[in-house]
Design a protein around this motif. Sequence first.
Motif, PDB file in Angstrom:
ATOM      1  N   GLY A 177       0.793  -1.222   0.000  1.00 19.63           N
ATOM      2  CA  GLY A 177       0.000   0.000   0.000  1.00 19.63           C
ATOM      3  C   GLY A 177       0.827   1.276   0.000  1.00 19.63           C
ATOM      4  O   GLY A 177       0.332   2.346  -0.321  1.00 19.63           O
ATOM      5  N   ASP A 178       2.097   1.184   0.401  1.00 15.58           N
ATOM      6  CA  ASP A 178       2.976   2.370   0.411  1.00 15.58           C
ATOM      7  C   ASP A 178       3.238   2.856  -1.009  1.00 15.58           C
ATOM      8  O   ASP A 178       3.256   2.064  -1.960  1.00 15.58           O
ATOM      9  N   LEU A 179       3.491   4.158  -1.103  1.00 17.30           N
ATOM     10  CA  LEU A 179       3.866   4.728  -2.402  1.00 17.30           C
ATOM     11  C   LEU A 179       5.351   4.477  -2.648  1.00 17.30           C
ATOM     12  O   LEU A 179       6.204   4.896  -1.861  1.00 17.30           O
ATOM     13  N   GLN A 243       7.539   6.515   0.048  1.00 15.15           N
ATOM     14  CA  GLN A 243       8.249   5.807   1.114  1.00 15.15           C
ATOM     15  C   GLN A 243       9.615   5.365   0.605  1.00 15.15           C
ATOM     16  O   GLN A 243      10.601   5.380   1.322  1.00 15.15           O
ATOM     17  N   VAL A 244       9.622   4.951  -0.651  1.00 14.70           N
ATOM     18  CA  VAL A 244      10.878   4.528  -1.284  1.00 14.70           C
ATOM     19  C   VAL A 244      10.898   5.095  -2.690  1.00 14.70           C
ATOM     20  O   VAL A 244       9.877   5.091  -3.384  1.00 14.70           O
ATOM     21  N   GLY A 266      11.367   8.359   4.572  1.00 11.45           N
ATOM     22  CA  GLY A 266      11.502   7.755   3.247  1.00 11.45           C
ATOM     23  C   GLY A 266      12.953   7.466   2.894  1.00 11.45           C
ATOM     24  O   GLY A 266      13.882   7.926   3.576  1.00 11.45           O
ATOM     25  N   LYS A 267      13.102   6.690   1.839  1.00 10.82           N
ATOM     26  CA  LYS A 267      14.445   6.237   1.475  1.00 10.82           C
ATOM     27  C   LYS A 267      14.646   6.304  -0.035  1.00 10.82           C
ATOM     28  O   LYS A 267      13.803   5.830  -0.798  1.00 10.82           O
TER      29      LYS A 267
END
Length: 347
Positions: A177-179, A243-244, A266-267
């Motif tokens: 679900g993360d962007l 997030q990434v 975030g990374k």
Amino acid sequence: MATMRVTAPELAPMMVAQISKPGGDFEIVKREIPEPGPGQVRIKVQACGVCHSDVFTKEGLWPGIQYPRVPGHEVVGIIDEVGAGVSEWKKGTRAGVGWHGGHDNTCRECRRGDFRNCRNLKVPGISYDGGYQQYMVAPAEALAAIPETLRDIEAAPLLCAGVTTFDSLRNSGALPGDLVAIQGIGGLGHLGIQFANKFGYKVAAIGRGAETAQLAKKLGASVYIDTKLTNAAEALQKLGGAQVILATAPNSKAMSELIDGLATNGKLIVIGVASDPIEVTPLQLITRTANIQGWASGTPAGEEDTLNFAELSGVRPMVETYPLEKAGEAYARMMSGKAQFRVVLTM
Ligand SMILES: [Zn+2]
Ligand SMILES: [Zn+2]
């Protein structure tokens, strides 16, 4: 290195595409078929991917590399001879070799189980002759088993481009679900989009120009960000922040411009190999507790995970194939950046 040597008729010479000096052209030569030593196997090569990192061999950019050298670290074939002391691999088994071409088991990283970062890591096509040839010898610890349903030309790019995107994403900390943004829709990026989609992320593909939008969506992106029209960092922030961000295109300036698109914590994961600096201010990192991380390839076990996941999920590289004798043409095509998307040699 015996080249163009007449050999006994029962041992037919094999065809090899080699580089004989830094910056030299590909030479198609005949060599004797090599014998595996203790702890090694011989692979009858069926396919070998042409990776941008073959530039290290072609141009002599790797410290200590010796010539002539046969490039190739996305190798898929059939084990046709097994050296002394190898019990876990049998003749007739399909196997591949990726960037991780062997480790020493003795350095500090290996003793800690971090084989990927072995200080004496061997790379096929750099440390020893790689897959641009009909038969190749490799250490048994470098082998990955190839699932039955994957074709040779599909499995080959997964051994470097595949494991790099798969492993970096699955270790990224992003949750379903993360962007997750994939910068660059090329050899790495087109696999990154597919893996990210199958991992359950909301995928934003970042490309240049409208041409790739449709393809990016087909590969599993739910959003396409065209950097010709939009500031990508702002576009990501409108979606809540990534997030990434997996940076696959070797463009440090483009990577720098994406950092403000990260969510808090975030990374930015860097896998596109460039040598100029990424620019970031401490303020940019501190205000969002952001990370910038590099990632290199994976272990043979990680390659097997990648292959098995590809079989399970339907992730496949898009490939253009060339016969081994056209290695020079295949390499030029890869370097042109116009290939859709991985170039693979067939034997
Ligand atoms: Zn590679
Ligand atoms: Zn080691």
